[in-house]
Design an enzyme around this catalytic site. Structure first.
Site, PDB file in Angstrom:
ATOM      1  N   PHE A 136      -1.917  -8.207   4.722  1.00 17.76           N
ATOM      2  CA  PHE A 136      -0.534  -7.753   4.715  1.00 17.76           C
ATOM      3  C   PHE A 136      -0.319  -6.452   3.937  1.00 17.76           C
ATOM      4  CE2 PHE A 136      -0.705 -12.489   4.043  1.00 17.76           C
ATOM      5  CZ  PHE A 136      -0.864 -12.775   5.392  1.00 17.76           C
ATOM      6  N   CYS A 137      -1.301  -5.553   4.000  1.00 17.76           N
ATOM      7  CA  CYS A 137      -1.208  -4.253   3.320  1.00 17.76           C
ATOM      8  C   CYS A 137      -0.960  -4.416   1.824  1.00 17.76           C
ATOM      9  CB  CYS A 137      -0.107  -3.390   3.936  1.00 17.76           C
ATOM     10  SG  CYS A 137      -0.340  -3.020   5.680  1.00 17.76           S
ATOM     11  N   ASN A 138      -1.485  -5.497   1.256  1.00  8.98           N
ATOM     12  CA  ASN A 138      -1.248  -5.805  -0.151  1.00  8.98           C
ATOM     13  C   ASN A 138      -2.573  -6.222  -0.787  1.00  8.98           C
ATOM     14  OD1 ASN A 138      -0.336  -6.853  -2.665  1.00  8.98           O
ATOM     15  ND2 ASN A 138       1.656  -7.292  -1.750  1.00  8.98           N
ATOM     16  N   ASN A 144       0.805  -1.228   0.000  1.00 11.79           N
ATOM     17  CA  ASN A 144       0.000   0.000   0.000  1.00 11.79           C
ATOM     18  C   ASN A 144       0.837   1.277   0.000  1.00 11.79           C
ATOM     19  OD1 ASN A 144      -2.637  -0.854  -0.247  1.00 11.79           O
ATOM     20  ND2 ASN A 144      -2.913  -1.184   1.956  1.00 11.79           N
TER      21      ASN A 144
END
Length: 494
Positions: free
Chosen positions: A410-412, A141
């Protein structure tokens, strides 16, 4: 893992008994001495993609340096400030040395973290209608966020999708995205006198799937006129990044992921020419030569200090140099080999597990072998009927059993959308604007889960860590009836 990795141990053979593992025995010696605190209370650390771990020598060096004398603000002019300035200059040289970067070509901009490095590029890059941003789906992100700067400048934003069960990016799709709007299907173009064609941003290694994308894409994109931002935060801790061979315009890094300490310090490695083309939208203390209130003008610094807002974390930056020297003394290639062995072994054992009815226990997201991947393994457990074990339940139970791992997306979000089969059509037809939690998003999309379990290996990982986790997986989830009647906390963010 990348080329040169030994194969995992044959079935029935403990990985620690193999000759390949024995060749990395120095890491076991370090684990018993410099990293012995990891084994306190019988816990197992398996979140190296989240954060590395610090050695006792690193902490001792920090302590000894702080007590050796005072260190002044580097913006002052006195003896203590000169001492600080010399340490900061030495740290910059150490970073360039470690990544084999020519100091006439690259500079080091110290930042609070890798996200700060990405922001520096995003806010200052000269986007425009004819200067797009091209990204792969599986960016973190902190890289995805650059699209907001591009859109504010009315620049096109193009994503390159993930494909296949390994969740990789096809090079043909990269070429097509770079060529879109240029009147050709991937032909090379030289940089125009007016500037680069645009910005191409991708991770050297996905923090979700562990996929390692070809570093050759850097030159592929540069030959087509693009600047390249390479996110190396997940790659650099266990892989050699040689900037004398691969030469992106910008590299984003965070030091605690390489060697655990210090936190709160990252870096942007930038080619001098690319950095000079950036146009900062503001200025701060330390970034300007002079400024006038009444005259309403300012003159920015002409070097990397023009991008370092305020006072640097000068008491911690010398620890970066010590950490790099420490990692170099162990050997990045040695760490790379150890992590590859453990990753390949765990993948082979996890994917072989079957419930009594023959159904697999584990669904892996990304490559199921060690080929062209890093030490990050994302997966979900399955009940015998094929339904998914809620990743929040795994978080609770693994933590209670002494394991430190990661769950979620996982901020993905791009990798998550590909992993969980979320289509653009379903996202467009479902009104998610008023969904307050991730759970409400999932309910609207009719998805059983929005997260995975992530296990990752790093500098101090051992065979015992991998073997204990495999034993936990078998004893806890194999042939387990479900789902469990447990109250789970809501998912708050991705």
């Amino acid at each position: 893992m990348a080329e040169g990795h030994a194969s995992p141990a044959p079935a029935g053979v403990r990985i620690a008994a193999t000759a390949a593992y024995a060749s990395t025995a120095r890491i076991d010696d370090l684990r018993a001495t410099e990293y012995r605190h990891l084994d306190r209370d019988g816990r197992v650390y398996l979140d190296y993609t989240g954060a590395g771990v610090a050695a006792r020598a690193q902490v001792a060096a920090h302590h000894d340096r702080l007590l050796a004398g005072p260190y002044g603000n580097p913006h002052s002019e006195n003896a203590t400030s000169e001492t600080t300035g010399a340490l900061l200059a030495s740290a910059r040289r150490a970073v360039l040395d470690f990544f084999r970067a020519d100091p006439s070509e690259y500079v080091v901009v110290f930042t609070p973290n890798a996200s700060g490095a990405c922001r520096l590029v995003g806010e200052a890059y000269v986007f425009g209608r004819g200067r797009p941003l091209v990204l792969t789906w599986d960016n973190h992100n902190s890289v995805n966020g650059i699209r907001e700067y591009a859109r504010a400048a009315r620049a096109p934003v193009r994503y390159v999708p993930l494909a296949g069960p390994d969740l990789r990016v096809a090079e043909s799709d990269v070429i097509a995205a770079l060529a879109a709007g240029r009147g050709g299907a991937g032909g090379r173009s030289r940089r125009r006198r007016s500037g680069p064609t645009g910005l191409f941003a991708y991770p050297a290694q996905s923090n979700f799937t562990g996929v390692q994308h070809p570093l050759s894409w850097v030159e592929l994109a540069r030959q087509r006129g693009y600047d390249v931002l390479l996110d190396a935060a997940a790659f650099a801790p266990t892989n050699r990044l040689d900037l004398s061979v691969v030469q992106p315009d910008f590299v984003c890094l965070i030091w605690y992921k390489l060697f655990g300490y210090p936190t709160g310090v990252g870096a942007l490695l930038a080619r001098r020419g690319a950095l000079a083309r950036l146009r900062r939208p503001w200025f701060a203390g330390g970034t300007i030569r002079a400024v006038s209130v009444q005259g309403d003008w300012h003159q920015p610094m002409g070097d990397e200090s023009g991008f370092e807002d305020g006072t640097l974390n000068f008491l911690s930056l010398p620890d970066v140099e010590f950490g790099l020297r420490w990692l170099d003394s162990i050997g990045v290639d040695l760490v790379h080999t150890r992590v590859g062995l453990l990753t390949g072994w765990l993948l082979e054992r996890l994917t072989a597990l079957r419930h009594r009815n023959g159904r697999p226990l584990v669904h892996v997201y990304g490559p199921s072998t060690g080929d062209a991947r890093g030490g990050t393994v994302a997966f979900n457990f399955r009940y015998p009927d094929g339904s998914l074990v809620d990743e929040r339940l795994v978080a609770l139970e693994s933590s209670a059993a002494g394991f430190a791992l990661r769950t979620g997306c996982f901020c993905n979000p791009g990798a998550a959308e590909a992993a969980f089969g979320i289509s653009r059509r379903s996202l467009r037809r479902t009104n998610l604007a008023h969904a307050g939690t991730i759970d409400q998003h999932l309910a609207a999309l009719r998805l059983p889960t929005g997260g995975a379990v992530r296990v990752s290996f790093g500098l101090a990982s051992t065979a015992a860590d991998a073997e204990r986790f495999l034993a936990f997986a078998e004893s806890t989830y194999l042939d387990r009836a479900g789902p469990a009647d447990v109250r789970l906390a809501p998912r708050i963010r991705c």
